[in-house]
Design an enzyme around this catalytic site. Structure first.
Site, PDB file in Angstrom:
ATOM      1  N   ASP A 243     -46.449  48.634  25.052  1.00 37.80           N
ATOM      2  CA  ASP A 243     -46.943  48.483  23.933  1.00 37.80           C
ATOM      3  C   ASP A 243     -45.427  49.304  23.598  1.00 37.80           C
ATOM      4  O   ASP A 243     -45.538  49.774  22.637  1.00 37.80           O
ATOM      5  CB  ASP A 243     -47.832  49.390  23.718  1.00 37.80           C
ATOM      6  N   GLU A 244     -44.105  49.340  23.999  1.00 36.51           N
ATOM      7  CA  GLU A 244     -43.262  50.099  23.732  1.00 36.51           C
ATOM      8  C   GLU A 244     -42.218  49.635  23.487  1.00 36.51           C
ATOM      9  O   GLU A 244     -40.661  49.964  23.130  1.00 36.51           O
ATOM     10  CB  GLU A 244     -43.286  50.784  24.618  1.00 36.51           C
TER      11      GLU A 244
END
Length: 299
Positions: A243-244
């Protein structure tokens, strides 16, 4: 399996792309790039339909340009245009793509179907200029609905535990040579770094918040407990760092203390659908350029 043709009665929303191509150029900024590109296109009788550019520093910073061009008999002319661009642009990177050839996408899903079915509906309506090559799910629940759109559905179970190698090997077999990008439409499995490296195409994910808030299970219960006033969603490219990845699109909807967890989830699902569909549309139209940890998104 083959994908059935889009219904002829669907009203197309995306602009016609016959005899049109999109040119993406990026690299170190310097004087004369726009003139050089325009000169090549002009020599090939190509009309510039739209042009967007951005430089993060005009003195040797990073330069980005998206150009849509039109020319009768475009497909036959593309190889020579490409050769002349190579000669003219030097160390600048570029891609030149015929917009009449849609990108092929595979959609991964789990039990939640709101993002999956929204993408299939928009595709059938002519709102997404893609070819949905297949849907892959770790649950069989949506098989009948997906196939009703004329889209191949593959159930690939993902066993409990950290070892997903067998499932990922099957994913790679199905995807090999058949897709240009992958969309995770609330696919509730973590992809391994090995899979991300080997799949060889961009992967777009939808996350149920403005990253990095409320990571993990039960995000709407956590949001309710914190008394949030906004519920959001983030579409981003997938990297090995969970999720980055570079963010493509985000949006929010206002909520209040009176909304239940179920209502927060319903409103959040609406935002997720809109954000993901915009990200898929922009990627399929070559409007998104990845640059390090972020993106340049042309309107």
């Amino acid at each position: 399996m083959t994908v059935t043709q889009q219904a002829r009665t669907a009203e197309p929303v995306v602009a016609p792309t016959a005899d049109q191509a999109v040119l993406i150029v990026h690299g170190t900024d310097r004087t004369g790039i726009v003139a050089a590109i325009s000169g090549v296109l002009g020599r090939h009788d190509a009309n510039i339909v739209s042009l967007d550019q951005y430089s993060d520093n005009p003195r040797g910073g990073a330069f980005f340009q998206r150009t849509v061009l039109s020319r009768p008999g475009l497909r036959a002319a593309l190889p020579k245009i490409e050769q002349d661009l190579i000669a003219e642009l030097g160390d600048l990177s570029f891609t030149l793509r015929d917009l009449a050839v849609p990108r092929r996408v595979a959609i991964f899903a789990s039990k939640a179907d709101h993002c999956l079915l929204d993408l299939l509906w928009r595709h059938r309506r002519g709102e997404l200029p893609v070819n949905v090559a297949m849907v892959i799910s770790n649950h069989p629940d949506t098989a009948d609905e997906v196939r009703s759109f004329g889209i191949p559905f593959f159930h690939v179970p993902s066993p409990a535990g950290p070892d997903k190698s067998a499932a990922e090997a099957e994913h790679l077999r199905l995807l090999a040579g058949n897709v240009d990008f992958v969309v995770l439409a609330r696919y509730m499995q973590i992809l391994s770094g090995d899979f991300i490296d080997r799949v060889g195409v961009p992967i777009i994910n939808i996350h149920h918040s403005f990253l990095p808030a409320f990571i993990g299970a039960g995000p709407y219960a956590k949001a309710k407990a914190r008394g949030v006033k906004l519920v959001g969603a983030t579409a981003h490219y997938v990297t090995e760092d969970l999720d980055e990845g570079p963010i493509i699109e985000q949006d929010v909807v206002r909520v209040s203390h009176a909304h239940s967890v179920a209502e927060l989830q319903r409103r959040g699902a609406d935002v997720e659908r809109d954000v993901l569909s915009r990200a898929v549309l922009w990627h399929s139209q070559d409007r998104v350029i990845r640059h390090g940890s972020h993106t340049i998104v042309f309107p």
